[in-house]
Write a protein that holds these residues in place. Structure first.
Motif, PDB file in Angstrom:
ATOM      1  N   MET A   1       0.836  -1.188   0.000  1.00 50.04           N
ATOM      2  CA  MET A   1       0.000   0.000   0.000  1.00 50.04           C
ATOM      3  C   MET A   1       0.879   1.249   0.000  1.00 50.04           C
ATOM      4  O   MET A   1       1.856   1.332   0.752  1.00 50.04           O
ATOM      5  N   SER A   2       0.560   2.205  -0.856  1.00 51.05           N
ATOM      6  CA  SER A   2       1.334   3.433  -0.948  1.00 51.05           C
ATOM      7  C   SER A   2       1.144   4.277   0.309  1.00 51.05           C
ATOM      8  O   SER A   2       0.101   4.236   0.967  1.00 51.05           O
ATOM      9  N   ASN A   3       2.174   5.043   0.641  1.00 47.28           N
ATOM     10  CA  ASN A   3       2.095   5.935   1.794  1.00 47.28           C
ATOM     11  C   ASN A   3       1.607   7.322   1.405  1.00 47.28           C
ATOM     12  O   ASN A   3       1.661   8.244   2.219  1.00 47.28           O
ATOM     13  N   ASN A   4       1.178   7.490   0.144  1.00 46.15           N
ATOM     14  CA  ASN A   4       0.706   8.778  -0.329  1.00 46.15           C
ATOM     15  C   ASN A   4      -0.699   8.660  -0.914  1.00 46.15           C
ATOM     16  O   ASN A   4      -1.091   7.612  -1.421  1.00 46.15           O
ATOM     17  N   CYS A   5      -1.444   9.751  -0.809  1.00 47.20           N
ATOM     18  CA  CYS A   5      -2.792   9.790  -1.368  1.00 47.20           C
ATOM     19  C   CYS A   5      -2.717   9.666  -2.889  1.00 47.20           C
ATOM     20  O   CYS A   5      -1.895  10.317  -3.545  1.00 47.20           O
ATOM     21  N   ALA A   6      -3.599   8.842  -3.468  1.00 54.34           N
ATOM     22  CA  ALA A   6      -3.590   8.612  -4.914  1.00 54.34           C
ATOM     23  C   ALA A   6      -4.060   9.814  -5.702  1.00 54.34           C
ATOM     24  O   ALA A   6      -3.801   9.909  -6.902  1.00 54.34           O
ATOM     25  N   LEU A   7      -4.739  10.775  -5.046  1.00 53.66           N
ATOM     26  CA  LEU A   7      -5.229  11.963  -5.748  1.00 53.66           C
ATOM     27  C   LEU A   7      -4.302  13.166  -5.593  1.00 53.66           C
ATOM     28  O   LEU A   7      -3.853  13.756  -6.565  1.00 53.66           O
ATOM     29  N   CYS A   8      -4.010  13.533  -4.349  1.00 59.50           N
ATOM     30  CA  CYS A   8      -3.216  14.746  -4.111  1.00 59.50           C
ATOM     31  C   CYS A   8      -1.746  14.460  -3.839  1.00 59.50           C
ATOM     32  O   CYS A   8      -0.942  15.382  -3.733  1.00 59.50           O
ATOM     33  N   ASN A   9      -1.411  13.181  -3.650  1.00 61.74           N
ATOM     34  CA  ASN A   9      -0.028  12.724  -3.457  1.00 61.74           C
ATOM     35  C   ASN A   9       0.578  13.176  -2.129  1.00 61.74           C
ATOM     36  O   ASN A   9       1.776  13.044  -1.922  1.00 61.74           O
ATOM     37  N   THR A  10      -0.236  13.692  -1.194  1.00 60.48           N
ATOM     38  CA  THR A  10       0.299  14.036   0.120  1.00 60.48           C
ATOM     39  C   THR A  10       0.498  12.767   0.937  1.00 60.48           C
ATOM     40  O   THR A  10      -0.161  11.739   0.714  1.00 60.48           O
ATOM     41  N   GLU A  11       1.412  12.828   1.897  1.00 56.22           N
ATOM     42  CA  GLU A  11       1.698  11.663   2.723  1.00 56.22           C
ATOM     43  C   GLU A  11       0.507  11.370   3.634  1.00 56.22           C
ATOM     44  O   GLU A  11      -0.069  12.271   4.247  1.00 56.22           O
ATOM     45  N   LEU A  12       0.153  10.103   3.715  1.00 58.87           N
ATOM     46  CA  LEU A  12      -0.992   9.704   4.533  1.00 58.87           C
ATOM     47  C   LEU A  12      -0.655   9.789   6.013  1.00 58.87           C
ATOM     48  O   LEU A  12       0.460   9.453   6.428  1.00 58.87           O
ATOM     49  N   THR A  13      -1.629  10.220   6.807  1.00 55.67           N
ATOM     50  CA  THR A  13      -1.467  10.264   8.254  1.00 55.67           C
ATOM     51  C   THR A  13      -2.095   9.019   8.874  1.00 55.67           C
ATOM     52  O   THR A  13      -2.780   8.246   8.211  1.00 55.67           O
ATOM     53  N   SER A  14      -1.893   8.848  10.172  1.00 55.50           N
ATOM     54  CA  SER A  14      -2.478   7.697  10.869  1.00 55.50           C
ATOM     55  C   SER A  14      -3.999   7.747  10.827  1.00 55.50           C
ATOM     56  O   SER A  14      -4.659   6.709  10.767  1.00 55.50           O
ATOM     57  N   MET A  15      -4.582   8.953  10.848  1.00 54.73           N
ATOM     58  CA  MET A  15      -6.030   9.058  10.795  1.00 54.73           C
ATOM     59  C   MET A  15      -6.563   8.701   9.415  1.00 54.73           C
ATOM     60  O   MET A  15      -7.665   8.172   9.279  1.00 54.73           O
ATOM     61  N   ASP A  16      -5.786   8.971   8.365  1.00 49.63           N
ATOM     62  CA  ASP A  16      -6.208   8.588   7.016  1.00 49.63           C
ATOM     63  C   ASP A  16      -6.334   7.076   6.898  1.00 49.63           C
ATOM     64  O   ASP A  16      -7.250   6.560   6.266  1.00 49.63           O
ATOM     65  N   THR A  17      -5.429   6.357   7.518  1.00 53.61           N
ATOM     66  CA  THR A  17      -5.431   4.892   7.409  1.00 53.61           C
ATOM     67  C   THR A  17      -6.257   4.232   8.493  1.00 53.61           C
ATOM     68  O   THR A  17      -6.556   3.047   8.402  1.00 53.61           O
TER      69      THR A  17
END
Length: 282
Positions: A1-17
Motif C-alpha cells: 500500500m502506498s504511503n501517499n494519497c492517490a489523488l493529491c499525493n500528500t503523505e498519509l497520516t495515521s487518521m487517514d489509514t
C-alpha cells in the motif's frame, strides 16, 4: 500500500489509514480530505469505497467539473435513499454528518486504534448521534473471543462494538445507570477492563495496547466509581502523623473488603491499603 494519497499525493497520516483505511479496489488509498471532496459528489463512497478504483474517482471529479447539476442528479439516482446496517437505518446525509463528527472527535482524542477496527468504526455513525460526544475510545474485545472490537465512552453510556470480518456487527450498550463501577486489571500483555453491572461483571481484554487501555480507564473511572473507589492511591487515608479514630479505620477497612470482593481491588492492593490503615492505630 502506498504511503501517499492517490489523488493529491500528500503523505498519509495515521487518521487517514485508521478510519476505514480509505482503500480503493485497485489498492490505492485516499487521504481524508480527498475522500471528503469526492464524497460530496457521490456519498456512496463513504460506505462502499472499496468497490471504486482511482480511475472511477477521477472520472467522477472530471464529470463534476464539466457536467451540469441536472446531469449529476441523474447519475445519483441509483444510490439508495438510506444506509441500512441490520435493523438500524439512517439517511445518507445523517450518516455522512455523523461520520465527519466522529472522525473529528477521534482526531482530537488522538485515538490509537488498530487497523483491525475499521469495520467497528464504520458502525459508529449508526450508534452515536450528533449531540452525543465521544470522550474516550480504545481497542477492547470480550474475553475469550477472537473478533476485534472497540469500547467507546460517551457522557451517557459505554458502547462495545465487535465485528468479525464477514459477520454482522455485535453491539452492546451499557447506559450509565446500569454500571455500578468499573475496574482495571493490569497485565503486561493484555489488561482487563471490567464493567460491574447490577447482576454480572462484563470483561474486556485489551491486547493491542495496554497503555492506551489504561489511559481509557483513567479518563472514565471518575464517571462510574465513587471517589473512594477510583484507585488504591485515592483509597489511602490521611497522611502519617494525623490521628484517626479506631471507628473510622474499621469503617474504611470494611469498605476495602467490599472493593476486594467486587474485584475492584486485587489481593495485593487490599493488603497494602490495609497495612496503611492499621498504621493509623499505632
Amino acid at each position: 500500500m502506498s504511503n501517499n494519497c492517490a489523488l493529491c499525493n500528500t503523505e498519509l497520516t495515521s487518521m487517514d489509514t485508521l478510519l476505514g483505511a480509505n482503500k480503493l479496489s485497485d489498492g490505492n488509498v485516499l487521504c481524508n480530505k480527498c475522500l471528503n471532496n469526492a464524497s460530496n459528489i457521490n456519498d456512496e463512497l463513504l460506505y462502499k469505497l472499496n468497490t471504486f478504483s482511482i480511475d472511477d474517482i477521477n472520472e467522477m471529479l472530471n464529470t463534476a467539473k464539466t457536467e451540469t447539476v441536472q446531469t449529476l442528479a441523474v447519475t445519483g439516482q441509483n444510490i439508495p435513499a438510506a444506509i441500512d446496517s441490520g435493523s438500524r437505518q439512517i439517511s445518507k446525509e445523517v450518516y455522512k454528518r455523523r461520520y465527519q463528527k466522529i472522525k473529528h472527535e477521534l482526531e482530537i482524542l488522538n485515538a490509537n486504534l488498530s487497523v483491525f477496527t475499521k469495520g467497528e468504526i464504520k458502525e459508529l455513525p449508526y450508534l452515536i448521534a450528533e449531540d452525543e460526544k465521544i470522550i474516550a475510545i480504545t481497542d477492547a474485545q470480550f474475553v475469550n473471543t477472537l473478533a476485534a472490537g472497540i469500547l467507546v465512552a460517551t457522557p451517557m453510556r459505554l458502547i462495545s462494538v465487535s465485528k468479525a470480518m464477514f459477520g454482522a456487527a455485535i453491539i452492546n450498550d451499557y447506559p450509565n445507570e446500569t454500571i455500578k463501577a468499573i475496574s482495571f486489571v493490569t497485565d503486561p500483555r493484555s489488561p482487563i477492563i471490567k464493567l460491574h453491572l447490577d447482576e454480572r461483571v462484563v470483561e474486556f481484554e485489551c491486547f493491542m495496547d495496554k497503555d492506551d487501555a489504561e489511559q481509557f480507564y483513567d479518563k472514565i473511572k471518575a464517571i462510574y466509581n465513587n471517589p473512594k473507589e477510583q484507585s488504591p492511591k485515592q483509597i489511602d487515608t490521611v497522611s502519617k502523623g494525623v490521628s484517626v479514630s479506631s471507628e473510622e479505620v474499621f469503617n474504611k477497612l470494611e469498605k476495602l473488603g467490599k472493593l476486594r470482593e467486587n474485584g475492584i481491588l486485587t489481593d495485593a492492593e487490599f493488603a497494602e491499603q490495609k497495612k496503611k490503615l492499621l498504621e493509623q492505630l499505632k
